[in-house]
Motif scaffolding. Sequence first.
Motif, PDB file in Angstrom:
ATOM      1  N   GLY A 122       0.929  -1.273   0.001  1.00 56.29           N
ATOM      2  CA  GLY A 122       0.096  -0.050  -0.050  1.00 56.29           C
ATOM      3  C   GLY A 122       0.809   1.190  -0.138  1.00 56.29           C
ATOM      4  N   GLY A 123       2.027   0.910   0.322  1.00 58.01           N
ATOM      5  CA  GLY A 123       3.214   2.306   0.206  1.00 58.01           C
ATOM      6  C   GLY A 123       3.139   2.967  -1.345  1.00 58.01           C
ATOM      7  N   LYS A 124       3.254   4.269  -1.429  1.00 53.68           N
ATOM      8  CA  LYS A 124       3.355   5.099  -2.460  1.00 53.68           C
ATOM      9  C   LYS A 124       4.681   5.466  -2.997  1.00 53.68           C
ATOM     10  N   ILE A 125       4.896   5.527  -4.195  1.00 49.61           N
ATOM     11  CA  ILE A 125       6.242   6.283  -4.440  1.00 49.61           C
ATOM     12  C   ILE A 125       5.798   7.413  -5.525  1.00 49.61           C
ATOM     13  N   ALA A 126       6.669   8.152  -5.380  1.00 47.36           N
ATOM     14  CA  ALA A 126       6.251   9.612  -6.266  1.00 47.36           C
ATOM     15  C   ALA A 126       7.569   9.904  -7.309  1.00 47.36           C
ATOM     16  N   LEU A 127       7.540   9.889  -8.569  1.00 54.46           N
ATOM     17  CA  LEU A 127       8.647  10.240  -9.307  1.00 54.46           C
ATOM     18  C   LEU A 127       8.165  11.660  -9.788  1.00 54.46           C
ATOM     19  N   THR A 128       9.259  12.602  -9.766  1.00 55.17           N
ATOM     20  CA  THR A 128       9.019  13.769 -10.315  1.00 55.17           C
ATOM     21  C   THR A 128       9.936  14.444 -11.271  1.00 55.17           C
ATOM     22  N   ILE A 129       9.578  15.188 -12.350  1.00 56.16           N
ATOM     23  CA  ILE A 129      10.588  15.775 -13.252  1.00 56.16           C
ATOM     24  C   ILE A 129      10.086  17.126 -13.733  1.00 56.16           C
ATOM     25  N   GLN A 130      10.927  18.002 -13.652  1.00 51.41           N
ATOM     26  CA  GLN A 130      10.887  19.134 -14.336  1.00 51.41           C
ATOM     27  C   GLN A 130      11.812  19.246 -15.491  1.00 51.41           C
ATOM     28  N   PRO A 131      11.631  19.313 -16.811  1.00 53.69           N
ATOM     29  CA  PRO A 131      12.545  19.204 -17.764  1.00 53.69           C
ATOM     30  C   PRO A 131      13.132  20.526 -18.044  1.00 53.69           C
ATOM     31  N   HIS A 132      14.265  20.453 -17.962  1.00 50.89           N
ATOM     32  CA  HIS A 132      15.023  21.776 -17.974  1.00 50.89           C
ATOM     33  C   HIS A 132      16.392  21.872 -19.122  1.00 50.89           C
ATOM     34  N   GLU A 133      16.201  20.744 -19.896  1.00 54.23           N
ATOM     35  CA  GLU A 133      17.511  20.690 -20.838  1.00 54.23           C
ATOM     36  C   GLU A 133      16.932  21.661 -22.280  1.00 54.23           C
ATOM     37  N   LYS A 134      17.759  22.020 -22.812  1.00 62.05           N
ATOM     38  CA  LYS A 134      17.751  22.654 -24.096  1.00 62.05           C
ATOM     39  C   LYS A 134      16.661  22.140 -24.750  1.00 62.05           C
ATOM     40  N   GLY A 135      15.712  23.057 -25.282  1.00 65.04           N
ATOM     41  CA  GLY A 135      14.521  22.662 -26.039  1.00 65.04           C
ATOM     42  C   GLY A 135      13.563  21.927 -25.600  1.00 65.04           C
ATOM     43  N   ALA A 136      13.809  21.735 -24.230  1.00 62.55           N
ATOM     44  CA  ALA A 136      12.516  21.138 -23.413  1.00 62.55           C
ATOM     45  C   ALA A 136      11.108  22.096 -23.474  1.00 62.55           C
ATOM     46  N   THR A 137       9.973  21.499 -23.483  1.00 57.23           N
ATOM     47  CA  THR A 137       8.534  22.304 -23.597  1.00 57.23           C
ATOM     48  C   THR A 137       7.752  21.603 -22.759  1.00 57.23           C
ATOM     49  N   ASP A 138       6.451  22.055 -22.631  1.00 55.68           N
ATOM     50  CA  ASP A 138       5.654  21.515 -21.577  1.00 55.68           C
ATOM     51  C   ASP A 138       4.870  20.087 -22.219  1.00 55.68           C
ATOM     52  N   GLU A 139       5.134  19.904 -23.730  1.00 52.72           N
ATOM     53  CA  GLU A 139       5.132  18.452 -24.209  1.00 52.72           C
ATOM     54  C   GLU A 139       6.019  17.681 -23.842  1.00 52.72           C
ATOM     55  N   THR A 140       7.273  18.127 -23.661  1.00 55.48           N
ATOM     56  CA  THR A 140       8.313  17.276 -22.895  1.00 55.48           C
ATOM     57  C   THR A 140       7.905  16.572 -21.816  1.00 55.48           C
ATOM     58  N   SER A 141       7.176  17.367 -20.773  1.00 57.68           N
ATOM     59  CA  SER A 141       6.638  16.937 -19.652  1.00 57.68           C
ATOM     60  C   SER A 141       5.545  15.917 -19.938  1.00 57.68           C
ATOM     61  N   GLU A 142       4.731  15.889 -20.721  1.00 65.36           N
ATOM     62  CA  GLU A 142       3.704  14.938 -20.874  1.00 65.36           C
ATOM     63  C   GLU A 142       4.350  13.744 -21.630  1.00 65.36           C
ATOM     64  N   ILE A 143       5.303  13.694 -22.452  1.00 68.53           N
ATOM     65  CA  ILE A 143       6.082  12.792 -22.873  1.00 68.53           C
ATOM     66  C   ILE A 143       6.929  11.876 -21.772  1.00 68.53           C
ATOM     67  N   ILE A 144       7.612  12.614 -20.886  1.00 65.84           N
ATOM     68  CA  ILE A 144       8.017  12.072 -19.723  1.00 65.84           C
ATOM     69  C   ILE A 144       7.131  11.364 -18.831  1.00 65.84           C
ATOM     70  N   GLY A 145       6.101  11.931 -18.643  1.00 65.53           N
ATOM     71  CA  GLY A 145       4.871  11.506 -17.804  1.00 65.53           C
ATOM     72  C   GLY A 145       4.358   9.789 -18.055  1.00 65.53           C
ATOM     73  N   GLY A 146       4.488   9.865 -19.390  1.00 61.10           N
ATOM     74  CA  GLY A 146       4.049   8.385 -20.065  1.00 61.10           C
ATOM     75  C   GLY A 146       5.024   7.443 -20.036  1.00 61.10           C
ATOM     76  N   GLN A 147       6.630   7.977 -19.993  1.00 61.76           N
ATOM     77  CA  GLN A 147       7.784   7.130 -19.487  1.00 61.76           C
ATOM     78  C   GLN A 147       7.881   6.720 -18.142  1.00 61.76           C
ATOM     79  N   LEU A 148       7.467   7.958 -17.236  1.00 62.98           N
ATOM     80  CA  LEU A 148       7.533   7.401 -15.773  1.00 62.98           C
ATOM     81  C   LEU A 148       6.670   6.238 -15.471  1.00 62.98           C
ATOM     82  N   SER A 149       5.363   6.538 -15.953  1.00 65.59           N
ATOM     83  CA  SER A 149       4.072   5.670 -16.016  1.00 65.59           C
ATOM     84  C   SER A 149       4.548   4.252 -16.346  1.00 65.59           C
ATOM     85  N   ALA A 150       5.254   4.103 -17.658  1.00 68.31           N
ATOM     86  CA  ALA A 150       5.626   2.794 -18.108  1.00 68.31           C
ATOM     87  C   ALA A 150       6.757   2.129 -17.116  1.00 68.31           C
TER      88      ALA A 150
END
Length: 82
Positions: free
Chosen positions: A25-53
């Motif tokens: 029942g324990g929870k884990i939280a993985l958080t990323i704020q992309p800050h590499e060159k060229g990153a956008t809000d869409e990058t965050s959505e893509i990363i969300g899918g990767q973290l979920s997988a």
Amino acid sequence: MINNITFWCEPVTTLKNIRSQMNDGGKIALTIQPHEKGATDETSEIIGGQLSALLDQSGFTSIEIFIKPTKPNDTVCALGIK
């Protein structure tokens, strides 16, 4: 864990090890704020899918993705339950 999973050599193996040490029942939280060159809000959505997988492959369930508007790019958080 914030902005560090990208440095892990074997994230699924690491997450499985973390999961094995968690209480049921324990929870884990993985958080990323992309800050590499060229990153956008869409990058965050893509990363969300990767973290979920990664969480799914590691045996976590009830996975949820949250996006928080931040500058310069949105921050993504993936939650999973053992």
